[in-house]
Design an enzyme around this catalytic site. Structure first.
Site, PDB file in Angstrom:
ATOM      1  N   TYR A 153      49.640 -19.882  25.117  1.00  0.00           N
ATOM      2  CA  TYR A 153      48.593 -19.245  26.654  1.00  0.00           C
ATOM      3  C   TYR A 153      47.258 -20.425  26.441  1.00  0.00           C
ATOM      4  CZ  TYR A 153      46.656 -15.445  28.963  1.00  0.00           C
ATOM      5  OH  TYR A 153      46.436 -14.190  30.076  1.00  0.00           O
ATOM      6  N   ALA A 154      47.056 -20.355  25.491  1.00  0.00           N
ATOM      7  CA  ALA A 154      45.134 -20.837  25.524  1.00  0.00           C
ATOM      8  C   ALA A 154      44.998 -22.540  25.838  1.00  0.00           C
ATOM      9  CB  ALA A 154      45.058 -21.069  23.720  1.00  0.00           C
ATOM     10  N   SER A 156      47.425 -23.527  28.166  1.00  0.00           N
ATOM     11  CA  SER A 156      47.628 -23.386  29.951  1.00  0.00           C
ATOM     12  C   SER A 156      46.735 -22.829  30.196  1.00  0.00           C
ATOM     13  CB  SER A 156      49.475 -22.521  29.828  1.00  0.00           C
ATOM     14  OG  SER A 156      48.415 -21.109  30.196  1.00  0.00           O
ATOM     15  N   LYS A 157      45.804 -21.886  29.684  1.00  0.00           N
ATOM     16  CA  LYS A 157      44.405 -21.384  30.297  1.00  0.00           C
ATOM     17  C   LYS A 157      43.768 -22.771  30.860  1.00  0.00           C
ATOM     18  CE  LYS A 157      45.931 -17.906  32.332  1.00  0.00           C
ATOM     19  NZ  LYS A 157      46.605 -17.510  33.686  1.00  0.00           N
TER      20      LYS A 157
HETATM   21  N1  LIG Z   1      44.497  -8.697  31.285  1.00  0.00           N
HETATM   22  C1  LIG Z   1      44.316  -9.288  30.505  1.00  0.00           C
HETATM   23  O1  LIG Z   1      43.981  -8.863  29.958  1.00  0.00           O
HETATM   24  C2  LIG Z   1      44.792 -10.949  31.274  1.00  0.00           C
HETATM   25  C3  LIG Z   1      43.635 -11.549  30.390  1.00  0.00           C
HETATM   26  C4  LIG Z   1      42.720 -12.861  30.106  1.00  0.00           C
HETATM   27  C5  LIG Z   1      43.588 -13.194  31.684  1.00  0.00           C
HETATM   28  N2  LIG Z   1      44.953 -13.038  32.456  1.00  0.00           N
HETATM   29  C6  LIG Z   1      45.721 -13.409  33.557  1.00  0.00           C
HETATM   30  O2  LIG Z   1      45.927 -12.797  34.978  1.00  0.00           O
HETATM   31  C7  LIG Z   1      47.088 -13.418  35.054  1.00  0.00           C
HETATM   32  C8  LIG Z   1      47.229 -11.780  35.272  1.00  0.00           C
HETATM   33  O3  LIG Z   1      48.036 -10.945  34.315  1.00  0.00           O
HETATM   34  P1  LIG Z   1      48.360  -9.684  34.501  1.00  0.00           P
HETATM   35  O4  LIG Z   1      47.682  -8.707  33.039  1.00  0.00           O
HETATM   36  O5  LIG Z   1      48.148  -8.486  36.302  1.00  0.00           O
HETATM   37  O6  LIG Z   1      49.579  -9.307  34.226  1.00  0.00           O
HETATM   38  P2  LIG Z   1      50.919  -8.778  34.246  1.00  0.00           P
HETATM   39  O7  LIG Z   1      52.300  -8.799  33.233  1.00  0.00           O
HETATM   40  O8  LIG Z   1      51.212  -6.873  33.926  1.00  0.00           O
HETATM   41  O9  LIG Z   1      51.552  -9.519  35.456  1.00  0.00           O
HETATM   42  C9  LIG Z   1      52.169 -10.893  36.238  1.00  0.00           C
HETATM   43  C10 LIG Z   1      53.111 -10.456  37.338  1.00  0.00           C
HETATM   44  O10 LIG Z   1      53.383 -12.112  37.375  1.00  0.00           O
HETATM   45  C11 LIG Z   1      54.918 -11.816  37.601  1.00  0.00           C
HETATM   46  N3  LIG Z   1      55.436 -13.368  37.570  1.00  0.00           N
HETATM   47  C12 LIG Z   1      55.347 -13.310  36.269  1.00  0.00           C
HETATM   48  N4  LIG Z   1      56.377 -14.837  36.171  1.00  0.00           N
HETATM   49  C13 LIG Z   1      56.387 -14.760  37.393  1.00  0.00           C
HETATM   50  C14 LIG Z   1      56.759 -16.508  38.579  1.00  0.00           C
HETATM   51  N5  LIG Z   1      57.407 -17.146  37.487  1.00  0.00           N
HETATM   52  N6  LIG Z   1      56.960 -16.169  39.379  1.00  0.00           N
HETATM   53  C15 LIG Z   1      56.110 -15.554  40.476  1.00  0.00           C
HETATM   54  N7  LIG Z   1      55.614 -14.014  39.575  1.00  0.00           N
HETATM   55  C16 LIG Z   1      55.811 -14.408  38.540  1.00  0.00           C
HETATM   56  C17 LIG Z   1      55.465 -11.026  37.167  1.00  0.00           C
HETATM   57  O11 LIG Z   1      56.618 -10.344  37.763  1.00  0.00           O
HETATM   58  C18 LIG Z   1      53.978 -10.167  37.519  1.00  0.00           C
HETATM   59  O12 LIG Z   1      53.614  -9.287  38.190  1.00  0.00           O
HETATM   60  C19 LIG Z   1      47.725 -13.552  33.966  1.00  0.00           C
HETATM   61  O13 LIG Z   1      47.819 -14.691  35.350  1.00  0.00           O
HETATM   62  C20 LIG Z   1      46.869 -13.163  33.084  1.00  0.00           C
HETATM   63  O14 LIG Z   1      46.983 -14.675  32.122  1.00  0.00           O
HETATM   64  C21 LIG Z   1      45.188 -11.082  32.658  1.00  0.00           C
END
Ligand SMILES: NC(=O)c1ccc[n+]([C@@H]2O[C@H](COP(=O)([O-])OP(=O)(O)OC[C@H]3O[C@@H](n4cnc5c(N)ncnc54)[C@H](O)[C@@H]3O)[C@@H](O)[C@H]2O)c1
Length: 272
Positions: A153-154, A156-157
């Site tokens: 994950y880290a 990738s980000k």
């Molecule tokens: N929630 C947090 O604390 C947090 C913190 C830092 C970064 N992020 C980043 O924010 C973004 C959204 O995260 P979230 O917390 O809303 O996650 P979530 O799991 O609630 O939602 C992720 C969405 O991405 C969709 N998805 C997954 N694989 C896919 C694919 N191959 N093609 C199309 N859609 C796909 C899923 O169906 C889902 O609707 C991510 O990139 C995550 O890494 C989240």
């Protein structure tokens, strides 16, 4: 003039917009007058998840080049242009380096890093043809600092942060900006599993809040507000930036708990 008019009538793509942060971004952009197309694994039209005015839901798997091509063609057929690309779809894996398999690593990279690259690859020619556009990636504070067991994950980000720098330089001459919002701990399904690992949910929530100088975790709409700014002309001279939206979590250096008691006590008061 406020942000509303600045995204009004613009066509915006939000990947992974069925839930969590992506959904909040789609709703915010639509509320501000953009024509929003959500691309996610499931087409949620039937469930009514995107009944909101100004939001169209289409099926998209960002790991599949053919799916991206079809999706972009469909958006162009329906709306004729693409002004804003929000690369939000992402997943996380909690694995030690010993347990993480190469296949899992590839699967995560395919969504979190290769997906945004491919989305940009297919959207940029259209933005260039139109004379400009803006790309907003969802990175993470974990591109700078990491939780344990997050090597894939880290990486990738941090990769997203590098891609942001590269696209801002390569696409600047085409009037295409690229920036990244780096969320801290946001209340979504992605990390709810962490909270649910512990029987005392209230305690975990309180402790999570205390990791943030503002005394609480974030809400998806707080990320959406930052994305709106970067997607709009209000940020017209901003490109290649990684903007943390994390309640100052990454600004505080850890201290031994005993030396931090006074500060924590103050936060407990904020939380009360
Ligand atoms: N929630 C947090 O604390 C947090 C913190 C830092 C970064 N992020 C980043 O924010 C973004 C959204 O995260 P979230 O917390 O809303 O996650 P979530 O799991 O609630 O939602 C992720 C969405 O991405 C969709 N998805 C997954 N694989 C896919 C694919 N191959 N093609 C199309 N859609 C796909 C899923 O169906 C889902 O609707 C991510 O990139 C995550 O890494 C989240």
């Amino acid at each position: 003039m406020g942000s509303r008019s600045r995204v009004s009538g613009k066509v915006a793509i939000v990947t992974g917009g069925n839930q969590g942060i992506g959904r909040a971004i789609a709703e915010k952009l639509a509320e501000e007058g953009a024509i929003v197309v959500v691309g996610d694994l499931r087409d949620d039209r039937s469930s009514g998840a995107h009944g909101g005015e100004g939001i169209t839901a289409l099926t998209l798997d960002v790991t599949k080049e053919v799916s991206i091509r079809t999706f972009v063609d469909e958006v162009l057929q329906k709306f004729g242009r693409i002004d804003i690309l929000v690369n939000n779809a992402g997943l996380v894996m909690h694995k030690t380096i010993d347990d993480q398999t190469a296949e899992e690593w590839d699967r995560l990279m395919a969504v979190n890093l290769r997906g945004p690259f491919l989305m940009a690859k297919y959207v940029v020619p259209e933005m260039r043809r139109q004379g400009g556009g803006t790309i907003v990636n969802i990175g993470s504070v974990e591109g700078f600092m990491v939780n344990p067991w997050h090597s894939a994950y880290a990486a990738s980000k941090a990769g997203i942060h590098g891609l942001t720098l590269a696209l801002s330089v390569d696409l600047g001459p085409d009037s295409i900006r690229c920036n990244t919002v780096c969320p801290g701990w946001i209340d979504t399904d992605l990390n709810r599993a962490y909270v649910e690992m512990h029987p005392d949910r209230a305690l975990i929530e309180r402790e999570l809040g205390q990791l943030h100088p503002v005394g609480r975790i974030g809400a998806p709409k707080e990320i959406a507000n930052a994305v709106l700014w970067l997607a709009s002309d209000d940020s017209s001279f901003v490109s290649g930036e990684m903007i943390s939206v994390d309640g100052a979590r990454t600004k505080k250096i850890s201290l031994p708990a005993i030396l931090d008691e006074e500060y924590r006590a103050k936060l407990t008061k904020v939380q009360a």
